[in-house]
Design an enzyme around this catalytic site. Structure first.
Site, PDB file in Angstrom:
ATOM      1  N   LYS A 158       0.821  -1.223   0.000  1.00  0.00           N
ATOM      2  CA  LYS A 158       0.000   0.000   0.000  1.00  0.00           C
ATOM      3  C   LYS A 158       0.845   1.259   0.000  1.00  0.00           C
ATOM      4  O   LYS A 158       0.468   2.263  -0.603  1.00  0.00           O
ATOM      5  CB  LYS A 158      -0.931   0.017   1.216  1.00  0.00           C
ATOM      6  CG  LYS A 158      -2.128  -0.894   1.077  1.00  0.00           C
ATOM      7  CD  LYS A 158      -3.221  -0.481   2.052  1.00  0.00           C
ATOM      8  CE  LYS A 158      -4.422  -1.410   1.959  1.00  0.00           C
ATOM      9  NZ  LYS A 158      -5.369  -1.196   3.043  1.00  0.00           N
ATOM     10  N   LYS A 177     -10.311  -3.622  -5.105  1.00  0.00           N
ATOM     11  CA  LYS A 177     -11.006  -2.375  -5.427  1.00  0.00           C
ATOM     12  C   LYS A 177     -10.051  -1.332  -5.985  1.00  0.00           C
ATOM     13  O   LYS A 177     -10.474  -0.354  -6.590  1.00  0.00           O
ATOM     14  CB  LYS A 177     -11.783  -1.848  -4.222  1.00  0.00           C
ATOM     15  CG  LYS A 177     -11.028  -1.696  -2.949  1.00  0.00           C
ATOM     16  CD  LYS A 177     -12.002  -1.355  -1.820  1.00  0.00           C
ATOM     17  CE  LYS A 177     -11.635  -1.989  -0.500  1.00  0.00           C
ATOM     18  NZ  LYS A 177     -12.701  -2.137   0.430  1.00  0.00           N
ATOM     19  N   LYS A 189      -4.810 -10.473  -7.324  1.00  0.00           N
ATOM     20  CA  LYS A 189      -6.014 -10.492  -6.484  1.00  0.00           C
ATOM     21  C   LYS A 189      -7.101  -9.563  -7.042  1.00  0.00           C
ATOM     22  O   LYS A 189      -6.781  -8.473  -7.525  1.00  0.00           O
ATOM     23  CB  LYS A 189      -5.580  -9.998  -5.100  1.00  0.00           C
ATOM     24  CG  LYS A 189      -6.528 -10.298  -3.989  1.00  0.00           C
ATOM     25  CD  LYS A 189      -5.965  -9.824  -2.657  1.00  0.00           C
ATOM     26  CE  LYS A 189      -6.034  -8.312  -2.511  1.00  0.00           C
ATOM     27  NZ  LYS A 189      -5.894  -7.828  -1.136  1.00  0.00           N
TER      28      LYS A 189
HETATM   29  P1  AMP Z   1     -11.190  -4.907   2.646  1.00  0.00           P
HETATM   30  O1  AMP Z   1     -12.172  -4.462   1.642  1.00  0.00           O
HETATM   31  O2  AMP Z   1      -9.786  -4.842   2.211  1.00  0.00           O
HETATM   32  O3  AMP Z   1     -11.467  -4.302   3.994  1.00  0.00           O
HETATM   33  O4  AMP Z   1     -11.462  -6.472   2.815  1.00  0.00           O
HETATM   34  C1  AMP Z   1     -12.608  -6.981   3.450  1.00  0.00           C
HETATM   35  C2  AMP Z   1     -12.557  -8.481   3.491  1.00  0.00           C
HETATM   36  O5  AMP Z   1     -12.590  -9.035   2.173  1.00  0.00           O
HETATM   37  C3  AMP Z   1     -11.300  -9.076   4.137  1.00  0.00           C
HETATM   38  O6  AMP Z   1     -11.656 -10.206   4.916  1.00  0.00           O
HETATM   39  C4  AMP Z   1     -10.461  -9.475   2.967  1.00  0.00           C
HETATM   40  O7  AMP Z   1      -9.567 -10.537   3.281  1.00  0.00           O
HETATM   41  C5  AMP Z   1     -11.508  -9.942   1.982  1.00  0.00           C
HETATM   42  N1  AMP Z   1     -11.044  -9.838   0.596  1.00  0.00           N
HETATM   43  C6  AMP Z   1     -10.617  -8.727  -0.064  1.00  0.00           C
HETATM   44  N2  AMP Z   1     -10.254  -9.013  -1.333  1.00  0.00           N
HETATM   45  C7  AMP Z   1     -10.463 -10.352  -1.483  1.00  0.00           C
HETATM   46  C8  AMP Z   1     -10.294 -11.262  -2.586  1.00  0.00           C
HETATM   47  N3  AMP Z   1      -9.849 -10.859  -3.774  1.00  0.00           N
HETATM   48  N4  AMP Z   1     -10.618 -12.566  -2.369  1.00  0.00           N
HETATM   49  C9  AMP Z   1     -11.089 -12.998  -1.180  1.00  0.00           C
HETATM   50  N5  AMP Z   1     -11.267 -12.184  -0.109  1.00  0.00           N
HETATM   51  C10 AMP Z   1     -10.959 -10.888  -0.245  1.00  0.00           C
END
Ligand code: AMP
Ligand code: TRP
Length: 340
Positions: free
Chosen positions: A118, A205, A202
């Site tokens: 990041k 967003k 991955k």
């Molecule tokens: P965040 O939006 O980064 O706060 O992520 C929220 C949740 O979504 C966390 O548990 C992440 O590990 C999961 N997550 C984010 N991106 C992915 C992905 N590409 N595949 C699976 N889980 C994800």
């Protein structure tokens, strides 16, 4: 869990209110939350304090928070079963994070790959908050003495850090078993959803290509289009999961199919073995639309009632504070503060 920890089991997880949620968030996190609420005591947080480790528009932050709350609700998290609340409403997070800043070692934080990703090349310009982000995450979990944490695979290292912090606190203050060592729940095919344009990256967003992900707000048409355009190779659908090795784009689509249809990868492949990718993607588009469209619709409905969302968040925030405050008060005593 710590051998010494004798307390009850509790599930905790959080999602940041920054940017659109996508299929990875749904399969890696939200879908699991909805299942776990039937099995254990669950606390689900919208982590706005984490979101501000990078700049956020103050005019949009509250709206984004409601957006995540609506996503939790639309994914089936029931506020009468699980707590859905906003992190900045509960002071225990920031307080415990400071104590943990004094427990965690800089060497541990220097190893965090998410910070490196990041912060990029210009780490000196990153906020101190972004650096200590995983310490706040440990505080989130341990302010509730949570024993299990459902997350996507990308959070594995942060969960290891949470365990290290819990263990060191227990040892440093001679309080064996005070904190549990929280276990990550990272299982199933949805734990790492990859980009639809590049199966080695991955789904995220922050990817500039919207076609790389399915957003929770995409309508049926968009979902189907993105799946039909997803990257594949020139082969056919293989017969067994072993043959997915070395074919990341295909492995990703099969994983998504399996997670959305609640079928094993072997069963998905058995149904489609030998097929060309055109028909396979049509079938996957149907599965994805059937699973996601009701969520999108429900989200829109919840978002049209922001007062109701705010009421749910406020009520759960009070209940969350009633759990976390006494735990942090015990921490104050253990540390030895005069007023504790
Ligand atoms: P965040 O939006 O980064 O706060 O992520 C929220 C949740 O979504 C966390 O548990 C992440 O590990 C999961 N997550 C984010 N991106 C992915 C992905 N590409 N595949 C699976 N889980 C994800
Ligand atoms: N760091 C997590 C993510 O980016 C979000 C998060 C913050 C979290 N606090 C948490 C997840 C506590 C689980 C438990 O996905």
């Amino acid at each position: 869990m710590s051998e010494d920890y004798q307390g009850p089991e509790r599930v905790f997880s959080g999602v940041q209110p920054s940017g659109e949620l996508h299929l990875g968030n749904y399969l890696g996190a939200l879908k699991k939350f909805a299942r776990l609420q039937h099995e254990k005591e669950c606390v689900f947080c919208i982590v706005d304090l984490h979101a501000i480790t990078v700049p956020q528009d103050p005019k949009r932050l509250a709206e984004q928070t409601r957006h995540i709350a609506a996503a939790y609700l639309a994914s089936g998290v029931d506020p009468s079963k699980a707590l859905i609340y906003n992190q900045s409403d509960v002071r225990a997070h920031t307080e415990l994070a400071w104590y943990f800043n004094c427990v965690a070692r800089t060497g541990w934080l220097n190893r965090m790959t998410q910070f490196k990703d990041k912060a990029g090349k210009n780490a000196e310009k990153a906020s101190v908050g972004l650096y200590t982000y995983p310490v706040l995450q440990a505080a989130d979990i341990l302010a509730f003495k949570a024993t299990q944490v459902p997350v996507g695979e990308d959070q594995k290292q942060h969960l290891e850090l949470s365990r290290d912090i819990a263990g060191k606190f227990n040892r440093d203050f001679n309080a064996p078993g005070f904190f549990p060592l929280p276990e990550p729940l990272i299982d199933g095919p949805g734990a790492k959803v990859m980009s639809l344009r590049d199966g080695t990256k991955k789904m995220s967003k922050s990817d500039p290509a919207d076609a790389s992900r399915i957003n929770l707000t995409d309508d049926a048409d968009k979902i189907a289009k993105k799946i039909r355009k997803a990257k594949t190779d020139s082969g056919l659908v293989p017969e067994t999961p072993d043959e997915l090795d070395g074919r990341p784009d295909i492995a990703n689509l099969v994983g998504i199919y399996s997670a959305l249809a609640d079928m094993s990868e072997a069963d998905v492949l058995e149904q489609h073995a030998g097929s060309q990718f055109g028909p396979f993607k049509n079938a996957l588009a149907d599965v994805a639309v059937a699973a996601m469209e009701p969520i999108t619709e429900l989200m829109t409905r919840y978002l049209s009632a922001p007062d109701e969302i705010d009421r749910i968040l406020a009520e759960a925030g009070d209940k969350a504070a009633a759990i976390a405050d006494p735990i942090v008060a015990e921490v104050r005593k253990i540390i030895g503060f005069r007023g504790a």
